[in-house]
Scaffold this active site. Structure first.
Site, mmCIF file in Angstrom:
data_model
loop_
_atom_site.group_PDB
_atom_site.id
_atom_site.type_symbol
_atom_site.label_atom_id
_atom_site.label_comp_id
_atom_site.label_asym_id
_atom_site.label_seq_id
_atom_site.Cartn_x
_atom_site.Cartn_y
_atom_site.Cartn_z
ATOM 1 N N ALA A 318 0.702 -1.701 0.143
ATOM 2 C CA ALA A 318 -0.043 0.333 0.380
ATOM 3 C C ALA A 318 0.990 0.765 -0.163
ATOM 4 O O ALA A 318 1.307 1.940 1.039
ATOM 5 C CB ALA A 318 -0.876 -0.323 0.919
ATOM 6 N N ALA A 320 1.333 4.221 -1.696
ATOM 7 C CA ALA A 320 1.372 6.079 -2.649
ATOM 8 C C ALA A 320 1.187 6.691 -0.724
ATOM 9 O O ALA A 320 1.099 5.841 0.213
ATOM 10 C CB ALA A 320 0.081 6.235 -2.539
ATOM 11 N N GLY A 322 4.015 7.203 -1.408
ATOM 12 C CA GLY A 322 5.375 6.307 -1.526
ATOM 13 C C GLY A 322 6.394 7.185 -0.629
ATOM 14 O O GLY A 322 7.604 7.451 -1.104
ATOM 15 N N CYS A 445 -1.678 2.719 11.165
ATOM 16 C CA CYS A 445 -1.326 3.866 12.311
ATOM 17 C C CYS A 445 -2.746 3.910 12.867
ATOM 18 O O CYS A 445 -3.665 5.391 13.543
ATOM 19 C CB CYS A 445 -1.162 5.346 11.366
ATOM 20 S SG CYS A 445 -2.917 5.212 10.059
#
Lengths: 636, 187
Positions: A318, A320, A322, A445
C-alpha cells in the site's frame, strides 16, 4: 502558642470567650487565679511588674512571654525571677505605652485592658479567618458529587458550559485515582466512568464509541494525557534522501534558507525535525530536487524494522504517497527491485511523482487490489514485504479531527477484516527459503487492538510464521491480553507508539518471519472454546459433510475447503464479535478456493444449495420414519 | 508494455541526442545494478500508455507479470509520445540528462526561483555557460551548487549571448523541477 496562651488569659479578663476556647479558658483561668493570688499576695510593685511584663511580653518578643507563662506555672519562682528581671525590664517597660505609669493602678489597668482587648480582638479575627478557610477547603475536597438526573437534563437543555465540564472532568479523574477515599456514598465506579465518558465526548468532540474504546485501553490519568496530546499537532519531520545528499549537508543548506531544524532522535540517522521555517518547507528548490521528503516520524519505523538489504526483492503493498517506498529504495541504494502497489488510482499520481523526484529507478508501480497481488507476482517469490495496512486512523487524530466522530465499531471491524486478508496475502508472497529474508512487516497508524494485535494473532494461527523483534526498542510492547482476549505470548515483540509518550503519531509495528512455505491445515478436532461455538461447530460439520457428499462433481479438495471454512469460522468468531462473520465466512471461502484454483459457487448459490439439502434431508427423515419398521439402515 | 518500434526509437533518440550528443552511447550501454541478480544488466526503453520508460532489463522481465491495465510505471519515465508520433521529454528525465549533458548553463542564486516558476532564462540570470552552444541545442540548467534545475532549448549561441542585453532570452524553458509541484497530475 505562648501568644495564644497570653491572649486566652486576656480573654478571661475581659470576659469574651468564643465557644471553642472554653475548655482552654478553664485551664488558664485556674492559672490566672493562681497568678491573681500571687499578685494579691505580693506587693503592688510586683503586680505592676507582672502587668508590665504581661504587656511587655505581648508587644515585645516571645521570649519574655514564654518566661511569663512558665512563671505562671510556678508561682513561687515568680517572685524570684521577677525580682531579678525587674531592673532590666523596668527600663524597657517604660517604652510600652501601657503600664509604664506607676502612679495609679487603675489608670494602668484601663489602658492595659484596652490594649489587651484590641490584641485579643485581632487574634480572634485571625483565628476565625483560619477556621473559615479550613472549612472552605474541607467543603471543596469532600463534597464532589455526581450530577443527578435532573441536573443532567437541565444541562442538556442549555448550551454546553465548557469550563464547568472541564472542572467536572478534573474532579472525576481525581476521585477515580483515589476511589476508596473520595467516592460518594452509593455511587459505583461505573457511574463515575460513564459521566467521565460523556464529559470527555462533549468537551473534546469525540463520539461515544471512540471514547469508550480509549477508556478501555488506558488508565484514567494516561487517558487524559493521550487526549490532550491528540489536541496538538505533532512536529513536522523530514527525511534526507540518501541517494542524493547527506543529512549534514542538507541541514546546512536548509538552515541557510531560514529553516529552524534539529536532528530527529538518536534512533534515526536520516531524520530532521522542523520547528519553524521562513520559507515554505514543501516548496524549496531542495525539495523539488528530491533531497528530502516530508514525512511523519512514525512513518520511518516500519521501514527501519523491515531493514531491506541490497539486491532484495521487496513488495510494498500500500505504497502511496511513496514516503516509505522511497525510503526502502534509499536503503537498498537503488539495487534489487521494488514492487510498489496502490489500489486507488487517484493516489497513483503522487506515488509516481515522488518516486521520480527522489531519483528511484528500481521500482515497478502497479495498480492492484492488495489481495490479488500473490496471484500476479506469484507465491513464494519475494524476499520482504511491507504492509502498511489501510486502517481506521485512530492514531493520527491530531492530523485529522474527523476521525473523532466518524469511526464506529463496524468501521473498525471492516478494517480488521480487510487487514487479515491482506496480511495473509503478504505472507503468501514471501519466500521462506530466501537467503536474505523471509520477513513481513505489518504496520498501522491505529491504536485499536482489533486492528493490531488481533490481526497478528490471526496470522500466527493461519500460517507458519513467527514474530521476531523489530529492532525498535524505544516503543511500548504490544498487548498480550486485552479484556477477554488472549493472544500468543510472542506478541510482546510487537511495538506500539503513543503521542503522549513518544511525541509521534499513534502507531503499531510488527515483524514476522516466515518459517516455511507450507500452509498448515488446522486440526478440526480441536475442542472449541465455548459451548456456543461447539454447537455451531457441530452444525457446520454436518453441513460440511453434506456439502462434500451431495454436491455434484466435488472432490476431496472441496471437503478440505469446507473444513477450513469451518475452522476459519471458529477462528473468526473468536476474533470478531458481530455479524460480519457471515460475510467473512463466504469471503474466506473464496480466498480458500483461490489457493486450490477452483471456481467456488457464489453466496446465493451456496445458501440455495444448503436449503435444498436441508429439505432433502427432511424428506429422507420422513421416509425413514415410515420405513423404520423394515429396519432401513440409518442414513446419517 | 512493449518495446519501441522504428519510428518511435528514432524520435526518442533524436531528442536525446540534442541534449547529450555522443553520450547517448553511455545512456544505452549503462550497466545497471538493479534487479536481484548480481550481474549488471542493461537498460532498455519500453512504451506503456504513450509514455516512454528507461528501465533495466531485470525489471522488465519481472514486470511482464503485471497486466497492461494495471501497470503504471517502471524504472524512470523519460517522456511522452504524442498522437502524431513526436516525442517530448518530461522533467522526470532530468537526472538521466544531467549526468550526460553536453551543454550546460548555470544560474545565479537570485534567479533560480524565476526559472522554477516556468519562465525562460534571461541573460541577466546567467552565471556560467559552456562553450560551443548552437541555437536549437538542448541545454540543461543547473544552479550554482550543481543541482540540476531543468532543461530547455538554446535560443542564442554562446557568442551571441555575450552581446545580448540583460533581458534577452538565452534558454527557452521546456521543463523544470518546479513541475513536480505545479503539474503533478500531468506528469
Amino acid at each position: 502558642m505562648a501568644a495564644t496562651a497570653l491572649s486566652k488569659k486576656k480573654t478571661t479578663k475581659s470576659q469574651k470567650a468564643p465557644p471553642k476556647k472554653k475548655q482552654k479558658n478553664e485551664f488558664f483561668s485556674t492559672k490566672h487565679t493562681a497568678t491573681k493570688e500571687l499578685s494579691d499576695h505580693s506587693d503592688t510593685e510586683d503586680e505592676e511588674i507582672v502587668q508590665n511584663e504581661d504587656s511587655e511580653g505581648d508587644i515585645g518578643g516571645s521570649d519574655s512571654v514564654s518566661e511569663l507563662s512558665s512563671d505562671g506555672d510556678k508561682p513561687f519562682t515568680d517572685d524570684f525571677l521577677q525580682g531579678s528581671e525587674e531592673d532590666e525590664e523596668k527600663g524597657s517597660g517604660s517604652k510600652s505605652g501601657s503600664g509604664s505609669d506607676s502612679d495609679s493602678d487603675s489608670d494602668e489597668y484601663d489602658i492595659e485592658k484596652k490594649s489587651r482587648a484590641i490584641d485579643e480582638e485581632r487574634a480572634r479575627e485571625e483565628q476565625e479567618a483560619d477556621e473559615e478557610m479550613q472549612l472552605n477547603i474541607k467543603e471543596e475536597s469532600d463534597e464532589f458529587r455526581l450530577p443527578t438526573k435532573e441536573e443532567l437534563e437541565e444541562e442538556s437543555e442549555r448550551p454546553p458550559d465548557l469550563p464547568s465540564i472541564q472542572r467536572r472532568i478534573k474532579e472525576i479523574v481525581r476521585v477515580l485515582t483515589n476511589f476508596k477515599n473520595l467516592k460518594q456514598e452509593g455511587a459505583p465506579r461505573k457511574d463515575y466512568i460513564e459521566q467521565l465518558k460523556k464529559d470527555l465526548a462533549s468537551y473534546y468532540g469525540y463520539n461515544d464509541f471512540l471514547i469508550g474504546a480509549l477508556v478501555e485501553m488506558f488508565p484514567v490519568v494516561e487517558l487524559m494525557e493521550l487526549i490532550e496530546a491528540f489536541e496538538k499537532p505533532r512536529p513536522m519531520c523530514l527525511r534526507t534522501n540518501t541517494l542524493k545528499t547527506r543529512r549534514r549537508d542538507l541541514a546546512d543548506v536548509l538552515i541557510n534558507r531560514g529553516v529552524n531544524l534539529d536532528p530527529l532522535s538518536k534512533w534515526s540517522k536520516v531524520g530532521l525535525v522542523v520547528y519553524d521555517s521562513q520559507v515554505p518547507i514543501g516548496a524549496t528548490p531542495e525539495y523539488m530536487a528530491g533531497f528530502y521528503m516530508l514525512q511523519s516520524a512514525s512513518s520511518f519505523l516500519p521501514v527501519m524494522a523491515l531493514a531491506p538489504q541490497e539486491k532484495d526483492r521487496v513488495v510494498d503493498m500500500a505504497a502511496a504517497p511513496g514516503g516509505k517506498t522511497t525510503y526502502i529504495a534509499a536503503l537498498m541504494k537503488n539495487s534489487g527491485i521494488i514492487f510498489a502497489n496502490e489500489m486507488k488510482p487517484q493516489r497513483l499520481n503522487s506515488l509516481t511523482a515522488n518516486l521520480h523526484r527522489m531519483g528511484v529507478t528500481n521500482t515497478i508501480v502497479s495498480n492492484y487490489d492488495g489481495k490479488q497481488l500473490p496471484k500476479v507476482l506469484g507465491l513464494n517469490s519475494v524476499d520482504r514485504v511491507l504492509l502498511d495496512a489501510p486502517c481506521s486512523g485512530t492514531g493520527v487524530i491530531s492530523k485529522d479531527e474527523s476521525v473523532k466522530t466518524s469511526k464506529s465499531l463496524e468501521d473498525i471491524q471492516n478494517c480488521a477484516h480487510l487487514q487479515k486478508q491482506l496480511i495473509l496475502a503478504a505472507i503468501d508472497m514471501v519466500d521462506a527459503n530466501s537467503k536474505s529474508g523471509g520477513y513481513i512487516v505489518y504496520s498501522t497508524c491505529s491504536m485499536m487492538v482489533a486492528e493490531n494485535e488481533a490481526v497478528i494473532d490471526y496470522a500466527l494461527k493461519k500460517r507458519d510464521v513467527k514474530l521476531v523483534p523489530c529492532g525498535l526498542d524505544f516503543g511500548c510492547p504490544g498487548f498480550i491480553r486485552f479484556r477477554e482476549q488472549r493472544f500468543h505470548p510472542s506478541l510482546e515483540k510487537t511495538r506500539r507508539f503513543y503521542p503522549h509518550v513518544h511525541n509521534m503519531d499513534g502507531f503499531f509495528v510488527a515483524k514476522l518471519k516466515k518459517m516455511s512455505n507450507k500452509k498448515p491445515n488446522v486440526d478440526p478436532s480441536d475442542p472449541p472454546e465455548n459451548t456456543e461455538e461447539g454447537t455451531r461447530l457441530a452444525e457446520n460439520e454436518e453441513e460440511g459433510t453434506r456439502l462434500a457428499k451431495e454436491e455434484v462433481g466435488l472432490s476431496q479438495s472441496v471437503k478440505e475447503n469446507s473444513k477450513r471454512e469451518r475452522t476459519k469460522l471458529t477462528k473468526e468468531k473468536q476474533d470478531s464479535s458481530d455479524g460480519a462473520t457471515g460475510n467473512g465466512n463466504v469471503e474466506s471461502l473464496s480466498t480458500a478456493s483461490k489457493w486450490k484454483k477452483r471456481k467456488f459457487p457464489s453466496k446465493e448459490d451456496v445458501s440455495k444449495a444448503r436449503e435444498e439439502k436441508r429439505q432433502a434431508l427432511r424428506a429422507e427423515k420422513r421416509k425413514k420414519s415410515i420405513w423404520r419398521k423394515d429396519e432401513w439402515p440409518c442414513l446419517s | 508494455m512493449r518495446p519501441l518500434d522504428e519510428s518511435e526509437t528514432t524520435a526518442v533518440f533524436g531528442k536525446l541526442f540534442k541534449f547529450v550528443g555522443n553520450n547517448l552511447k553511455n545512456i544505452v550501454e549503462n550497466p545497471s545494478h538493479e534487479g536481484p541478480d548480481s550481474n549488471p544488466g542493461r537498460y532498455c526503453f519500453r512504451l506503456q500508455k504513450n509514455k516512454v520508460y528507461y528501465v533495466s532489463e531485470a525489471l522488465v522481465k519481472r514486470a511482464t507479470n503485471i497486466a497492461r491495465p494495471n501497470l503504471v510505471s517502471l524504472g524512470t519515465c523519460i517522456g511522452k509520445l504524442t498522437h502524431g508520433g513526436s516525442f517530448h521529454l518530461t522533467v522526470q528525465s532530468l537526472n538521466l540528462l544531467a549526468s550526460n549533458a553536453k551543454h550546460k548553463v548555470w544560474l545565479k542564486p537570485t534567479s533560480e526561483m524565476s526559472f522554477l516558476y516556468g519562465n525562460h532564462v534571461l541573460k541577466g540570470a546567467l552565471g556560467r555557460i559552456t562553450e560551443n552552444i548552437a541555437p536549437g541545442d538542448g541545454v540543461v540548467v543547473f544552479s550554482m551548487s550543481d543541482v540540476p534545475l531543468g532543461f530547455g532549448i538554446a535560443a542564442k549561441s554562446t557568442q551571441d549571448c555575450r552581446k545580448l542585453d540583460p533581458n534577452g532570452i538565452v534558454v527557452l524553458h521546456q521543463a523544470d523541477i518546479g513541475g513536480y509541484l505545479r503539474m503533478e497530475d500531468d506528469l
